[in-house]
Design an enzyme around this catalytic site. Structure first.
Site, PDB file in Angstrom:
ATOM      1  N   GLU A  45       2.729  -9.834   4.762  1.00  0.00           N
ATOM      2  CA  GLU A  45       3.018  -8.750   3.820  1.00  0.00           C
ATOM      3  C   GLU A  45       4.272  -7.987   4.225  1.00  0.00           C
ATOM      4  O   GLU A  45       5.066  -7.582   3.385  1.00  0.00           O
ATOM      5  CB  GLU A  45       1.828  -7.791   3.696  1.00  0.00           C
ATOM      6  CG  GLU A  45       0.664  -8.370   2.903  1.00  0.00           C
ATOM      7  CD  GLU A  45       1.036  -8.718   1.463  1.00  0.00           C
ATOM      8  OE1 GLU A  45       2.009  -8.148   0.930  1.00  0.00           O
ATOM      9  OE2 GLU A  45       0.370  -9.584   0.876  1.00  0.00           O
ATOM     10  N   TYR A 128       1.432   0.315  -0.304  1.00  0.00           N
ATOM     11  CA  TYR A 128       1.265  -1.048  -0.799  1.00  0.00           C
ATOM     12  C   TYR A 128       0.661  -1.949   0.282  1.00  0.00           C
ATOM     13  O   TYR A 128      -0.322  -2.658   0.046  1.00  0.00           O
ATOM     14  CB  TYR A 128       2.603  -1.648  -1.286  1.00  0.00           C
ATOM     15  CG  TYR A 128       2.460  -3.134  -1.436  1.00  0.00           C
ATOM     16  CD1 TYR A 128       1.752  -3.657  -2.511  1.00  0.00           C
ATOM     17  CD2 TYR A 128       2.923  -4.009  -0.450  1.00  0.00           C
ATOM     18  CE1 TYR A 128       1.520  -5.016  -2.626  1.00  0.00           C
ATOM     19  CE2 TYR A 128       2.698  -5.373  -0.559  1.00  0.00           C
ATOM     20  CZ  TYR A 128       1.995  -5.864  -1.646  1.00  0.00           C
ATOM     21  OH  TYR A 128       1.759  -7.202  -1.742  1.00  0.00           O
ATOM     22  N   ASP A 146       2.718  -4.062  -6.100  1.00  0.00           N
ATOM     23  CA  ASP A 146       4.117  -4.383  -5.803  1.00  0.00           C
ATOM     24  C   ASP A 146       4.853  -4.605  -7.122  1.00  0.00           C
ATOM     25  O   ASP A 146       4.307  -4.348  -8.204  1.00  0.00           O
ATOM     26  CB  ASP A 146       4.203  -5.612  -4.877  1.00  0.00           C
ATOM     27  CG  ASP A 146       3.727  -6.884  -5.572  1.00  0.00           C
ATOM     28  OD1 ASP A 146       3.228  -6.793  -6.724  1.00  0.00           O
ATOM     29  OD2 ASP A 146       3.855  -7.967  -4.977  1.00  0.00           O
TER      30      ASP A 146
END
Ligand code: SF4
Length: 362
Positions: A45, A128, A146
């Site tokens: 990520e 996020y 996102d």
């Protein structure tokens, strides 16, 4: 009957059924029924922030081979981490990644916290990433919003507010859709839908599991979402970069300060980068007094906030030359170990090509 009242509601189940058939196979994604490794989920990520999947894939594999556990990453010297990251850009992510690995190892016994709040307290983990890791690694009902998810949601609900102001509304919509079962798969399904079906241009609405409830598709206005506030283009900055090659083949290099743009990365010495930089005065910024040769084509690079144009100046120095304070001569065979960002790789390449004797040119 007005159109809006006939629009069916979007259901998580339809998206999950689609995901079960079309999920992407990714190096950091496990097979159905397997438990994901939070370390791999988190690292992927962080790498995927502002970088495409295609670019991240080979880096991820190499990174995991080099640092297979969060403890291994925490114990690595920062130069090694920066070097493994070199080329991925946005280098503050690499510094935060390293700091986060150290925090997880030192304060959490090498185990990532399993809640959004716990994850957010770690270095470099924003809303996020906390949502994505909580959902994917721990199957928590968390929203991971996102750019892909923003696009899907603004189209699905025809959200007229412009980004970034629309973010809270988008988040509410995601939370309202979240299923209690399989929230991790839901987060990944939403990402996959945005990346493969609900693309910025020519979305494949005909095969989208949400084609019926999608308001933008019904109105034929898909590509106009998400609405975006007008962006100001950054002002171009200019500067000089000095490629100094010693006669024994070593290159003059220095490390950028840890804080700020390209922090902790390696570079050849450069002037300041300014909109009003005067190239005529470049000699005053040079690290050595010598005859510098200016190359005709500058190296261009676009950072998030501004474009940069660096003019490359090249020179040779005697084999006995000593590096000025804060710099070093790196032997040619060790240049690969220097964490040069892609901008500097372009500068070094252009400079070394110009210094090569004509007989060795291809
Ligand atoms: S129907 Fe089209 S615009 Fe709507 S969510 Fe699906 S792909 Fe996106």
């Amino acid at each position: 009957m007005p159109l809006a009242t006939r629009q069916p509601a979007a259901k998580a189940a339809d998206l999950l059924a689609w995901y079960d058939r079309h999920r992407r196979s990714l190096p950091w994604r496990v097979l159905p029924g397997e438990r994901p490794d939070p370390y791999r989920v988190w690292a992927s990520e962080i790498m995927l922030q502002q970088t495409t999947i295609t670019a991240v894939k080979p880096y991820f594999e190499r990174f995991m081979a080099r640092f297979p556990t969060v403890e291994a990453l925490a114990a690595a010297p920062s130069e090694e981490v920066m070097q493994a990251w070199a080329g991925l850009g946005y280098y503050s992510r690499a510094r935060n990644l390293h700091a986060c690995a150290k925090a997880v190892t030192a304060s959490h016994g090498g185990r990532f916290p399993d809640t959004e709040a716990g994850l957010r307290a770690l270095p470099g983990i924003g809303a996020y990433t906390a949502g994505a890791v909580a959902a994917i690694a721990f199957d928590r009902p968390a929203a991971a919003v996102d750019g892909n998810v923003e696009r899907v949601m603004t189209r699905l609900f025809a959200i007229e507010a412009a980004l970034p102001g629309a973010k809270p509304v988008i988040r509410e919509h995601v939370l309202a859709l979240l299923p209690m079962a399989r929230p991790g798969d839901f987060a990944q399904a939403l990402m996959d839908l945005g990346a493969t079906i609900c693309t910025p241009r020519n979305p494949a609405c005909g095969i989208c599991p949400w084609r019926e409830p999608c308001r933008a598709r019904t109105a034929g206005t898909q590509e106009s979402y998400p609405r975006k506030a007008a962006k100001k283009a950054g002002v171009t900055r200019y500067g000089a970069a000095f490629v100094l090659l010693r006669e024994d083949g070593a290159l003059l290099v220095r490390t950028r300060p840890n804080k700020g743009l390209l922090g902790g990365m390696a570079e050849v010495p450069t002037s300041d980068w300014r909109a009003d930089y005067e190239l005529d005065g470049a000699a005053q910024d040079a690290p050595f007094v010598t005859r510098w040769r200016k190359l005709g084509t500058p190296v261009r690079h676009v950072f998030t906030h501004f474009p940069l144009e660096l003019t490359v100046l090249v020179a040779k120095a005697p084999a006995t030359s000593q590096a000025p304070l804060g710099m070093r001569f790196t032997p040619r065979g060790k240049l690969r170990d220097e964490p040069f960002p892609s901008l500097m790789l372009k500068v070094v390449e252009a400079g070394l090509a110009a210094l090569r004797p004509p007989s060795s040119a291809p």
